[in-house]
Design a protein around this motif. Structure first.
Motif, PDB file in Angstrom:
ATOM      1  N   THR A 128       4.860   9.966  17.980  1.00 18.32           N
ATOM      2  CA  THR A 128       6.167   9.312  17.896  1.00 18.32           C
ATOM      3  C   THR A 128       6.415   8.961  16.433  1.00 18.32           C
ATOM      4  OG1 THR A 128       5.189   7.129  18.302  1.00 18.32           O
ATOM      5  CG2 THR A 128       6.022   8.325  20.235  1.00 18.32           C
ATOM      6  N   PRO A 129       7.672   8.822  16.031  1.00 18.35           N
ATOM      7  CA  PRO A 129       7.958   8.514  14.623  1.00 18.35           C
ATOM      8  C   PRO A 129       7.234   7.251  14.153  1.00 18.35           C
ATOM      9  CG  PRO A 129       9.970   9.126  15.761  1.00 18.35           C
ATOM     10  CD  PRO A 129       8.899   9.024  16.810  1.00 18.35           C
ATOM     11  N   ILE A 130       6.774   7.297  12.923  1.00 17.24           N
ATOM     12  CA  ILE A 130       6.035   6.187  12.320  1.00 17.24           C
ATOM     13  C   ILE A 130       7.030   5.315  11.564  1.00 17.24           C
ATOM     14  CG2 ILE A 130       4.214   5.542  10.704  1.00 17.24           C
ATOM     15  CD1 ILE A 130       2.988   8.332  11.268  1.00 17.24           C
ATOM     16  N   ARG A 131       7.166   4.072  12.007  1.00 14.82           N
ATOM     17  CA  ARG A 131       8.115   3.152  11.396  1.00 14.82           C
ATOM     18  C   ARG A 131       7.419   1.920  10.802  1.00 14.82           C
ATOM     19  NH1 ARG A 131      12.089   6.032  13.116  1.00 14.82           N
ATOM     20  NH2 ARG A 131      12.748   6.381  15.229  1.00 14.82           N
ATOM     21  N   SER A 132       6.144   2.007  10.576  1.00 16.19           N
ATOM     22  CA  SER A 132       5.367   0.893  10.053  1.00 16.19           C
ATOM     23  C   SER A 132       5.607   0.721   8.556  1.00 16.19           C
ATOM     24  CB  SER A 132       3.883   1.138  10.312  1.00 16.19           C
ATOM     25  OG  SER A 132       3.096   0.215   9.594  1.00 16.19           O
ATOM     26  N   ALA A 133       5.980  -0.490   8.172  1.00 17.33           N
ATOM     27  CA  ALA A 133       6.190  -0.791   6.756  1.00 17.33           C
ATOM     28  C   ALA A 133       4.864  -0.749   5.997  1.00 17.33           C
ATOM     29  CB  ALA A 133       6.846  -2.155   6.602  1.00 17.33           C
ATOM     30  N   VAL A 134       3.777  -1.137   6.650  1.00 18.21           N
ATOM     31  CA  VAL A 134       2.456  -1.110   6.008  1.00 18.21           C
ATOM     32  C   VAL A 134       2.042   0.344   5.740  1.00 18.21           C
ATOM     33  CG1 VAL A 134       0.015  -1.669   6.321  1.00 18.21           C
ATOM     34  CG2 VAL A 134       1.761  -3.298   7.039  1.00 18.21           C
ATOM     35  N   PHE A 135       2.227   1.223   6.731  1.00 17.49           N
ATOM     36  CA  PHE A 135       1.919   2.641   6.550  1.00 17.49           C
ATOM     37  C   PHE A 135       2.730   3.205   5.382  1.00 17.49           C
ATOM     38  CE2 PHE A 135       2.786   7.139   7.376  1.00 17.49           C
ATOM     39  CZ  PHE A 135       1.509   7.636   7.569  1.00 17.49           C
ATOM     40  N   ASP A 136       4.020   2.912   5.358  1.00 17.49           N
ATOM     41  CA  ASP A 136       4.897   3.420   4.301  1.00 17.49           C
ATOM     42  C   ASP A 136       4.445   2.916   2.934  1.00 17.49           C
ATOM     43  OD1 ASP A 136       7.376   4.833   3.484  1.00 17.49           O
ATOM     44  OD2 ASP A 136       7.996   2.808   2.892  1.00 17.49           O
ATOM     45  N   ALA A 137       4.126   1.648   2.828  1.00 18.75           N
ATOM     46  CA  ALA A 137       3.702   1.084   1.540  1.00 18.75           C
ATOM     47  C   ALA A 137       2.399   1.713   1.065  1.00 18.75           C
ATOM     48  CB  ALA A 137       3.543  -0.429   1.665  1.00 18.75           C
ATOM     49  N   ARG A 138       1.463   1.951   1.985  1.00 21.09           N
ATOM     50  CA  ARG A 138       0.183   2.534   1.588  1.00 21.09           C
ATOM     51  C   ARG A 138       0.319   4.006   1.216  1.00 21.09           C
ATOM     52  NH1 ARG A 138      -3.852  -0.612   5.767  1.00 21.09           N
ATOM     53  NH2 ARG A 138      -3.637  -2.637   4.723  1.00 21.09           N
ATOM     54  N   VAL A 139       1.197   4.740   1.890  1.00 22.70           N
ATOM     55  CA  VAL A 139       1.435   6.143   1.523  1.00 22.70           C
ATOM     56  C   VAL A 139       2.086   6.202   0.145  1.00 22.70           C
ATOM     57  CG1 VAL A 139       2.756   8.221   2.091  1.00 22.70           C
ATOM     58  CG2 VAL A 139       1.509   7.018   3.878  1.00 22.70           C
ATOM     59  N   ARG A 140       3.039   5.311  -0.101  1.00 19.36           N
ATOM     60  CA  ARG A 140       3.686   5.260  -1.422  1.00 19.36           C
ATOM     61  C   ARG A 140       2.676   4.930  -2.525  1.00 19.36           C
ATOM     62  NH1 ARG A 140       9.243   5.384  -1.229  1.00 19.36           N
ATOM     63  NH2 ARG A 140      10.103   5.135   0.856  1.00 19.36           N
ATOM     64  N   ALA A 141       1.770   4.001  -2.249  1.00 16.12           N
ATOM     65  CA  ALA A 141       0.753   3.639  -3.239  1.00 16.12           C
ATOM     66  C   ALA A 141      -0.177   4.834  -3.503  1.00 16.12           C
ATOM     67  CB  ALA A 141      -0.049   2.442  -2.752  1.00 16.12           C
ATOM     68  N   SER A 142      -0.536   5.553  -2.465  1.00 11.08           N
ATOM     69  CA  SER A 142      -1.378   6.729  -2.634  1.00 11.08           C
ATOM     70  C   SER A 142      -0.647   7.821  -3.421  1.00 11.08           C
ATOM     71  CB  SER A 142      -1.813   7.254  -1.271  1.00 11.08           C
ATOM     72  OG  SER A 142      -2.655   8.355  -1.413  1.00 11.08           O
ATOM     73  N   ALA A 143       0.636   8.008  -3.139  1.00 10.46           N
ATOM     74  CA  ALA A 143       1.435   8.991  -3.880  1.00 10.46           C
ATOM     75  C   ALA A 143       1.513   8.617  -5.356  1.00 10.46           C
ATOM     76  CB  ALA A 143       2.830   9.102  -3.278  1.00 10.46           C
ATOM     77  N   LYS A 144       1.709   7.351  -5.620  1.00  6.61           N
ATOM     78  CA  LYS A 144       1.788   6.882  -7.010  1.00  6.61           C
ATOM     79  C   LYS A 144       0.456   7.115  -7.734  1.00  6.61           C
ATOM     80  CE  LYS A 144       3.138   2.839  -9.684  1.00  6.61           C
ATOM     81  NZ  LYS A 144       3.587   1.461  -9.628  1.00  6.61           N
ATOM     82  N   LYS A 145      -0.640   6.943  -7.007  1.00  7.82           N
ATOM     83  CA  LYS A 145      -1.966   7.078  -7.598  1.00  7.82           C
ATOM     84  C   LYS A 145      -2.343   8.548  -7.860  1.00  7.82           C
ATOM     85  CE  LYS A 145      -6.752   5.696  -6.685  1.00  7.82           C
ATOM     86  NZ  LYS A 145      -7.624   4.991  -5.738  1.00  7.82           N
ATOM     87  N   TYR A 146      -2.065   9.447  -6.908  1.00 10.29           N
ATOM     88  CA  TYR A 146      -2.566  10.811  -7.001  1.00 10.29           C
ATOM     89  C   TYR A 146      -1.520  11.859  -7.415  1.00 10.29           C
ATOM     90  CZ  TYR A 146      -6.621   8.895  -4.691  1.00 10.29           C
ATOM     91  OH  TYR A 146      -7.710   8.137  -4.389  1.00 10.29           O
ATOM     92  N   LEU A 147      -0.262  11.574  -7.223  1.00  8.87           N
ATOM     93  CA  LEU A 147       0.750  12.586  -7.557  1.00  8.87           C
ATOM     94  C   LEU A 147       1.382  12.229  -8.850  1.00  8.87           C
ATOM     95  CD1 LEU A 147       2.350  13.052  -4.035  1.00  8.87           C
ATOM     96  CD2 LEU A 147       0.512  14.355  -5.060  1.00  8.87           C
TER      97      LEU A 147
END
Length: 179
Positions: A160-179
């Protein structure tokens, strides 16, 4: 430079998407059509050349060095079309290779599509413009770990679609770190 992440269920239903603007300077891309034309015509017909060359993003001057790519509006549909069209290429690579990280599976103009397929057949797609295989692989591993933690949540249903703000924030932090 922008990166576009899509998480797709085994039935190819989009569950999560993210557009990340990297702080790294974008490479200047010249149109192959513009190279053969005089300079006065490239400035007068810049929009036409962009459309003919298949460019998917407009550029906007930035305060730093080089132009900044702008995503949104009509570009969002082009990005989704590229991601959707790459699903067939991912299926072809999956038949030949059993690895989870499939590296670059498709290319459309300046965009390269890298893919990661989990054992549960979840597909993670990343559209990017620069080569960074190790950073992308590490980013996919982080996103997979975050996805598994989200699935372990008793309040989240699988596929089901992921609407978690915590998930979104952690994915963004990972993107900022590695991309």
């Amino acid at each position: 430079m922008s990166h576009h992440l899509f998480l797709l269920s085994p039935s190819d239903t989009p569950l999560y998407s993210l557009t990340h603007q990297s702080l790294k300077p974008a490479q200047t891309v010249t149109s192959p059509l513009a190279a053969n034309l005089p300079t006065w015509s490239t400035s007068a017909f810049a929009g036409t050349l962009t459309a003919l060359s298949g460019a998917s993003s407009a550029t906007q001057p930035s305060t730093g060095s080089g132009p900044t790519r702008v995503g949104g509006g009509q570009d969002r549909h082009v990005i989704q079309m590229i991601a959707n069209a790459s699903l067939d290429a991912i299926e072809d690579v999956m038949r030949k290779d059993s690895a989870m990280y499939l590296k670059a599976v498709d290319k459309f103009n300046d965009w390269t599509v890298s893919a990661f397929v989990t054992p549960g057949n979840m597909k993670f797609l990343l559209l990017h413009e620069s080569k960074n295989d190790e950073g992308i692989r590490t980013f996919f591993m982080d996103v997979w770990e975050l996805y598994v933690k989200t699935l372990a949540n008793p309040f989240h249903s699988a596929h089901t679609p992921i609407r978690s703000a915590v998930f979104d924030a952690r994915v963004r932090a990972s993107a900022k770190k590695y991309l």
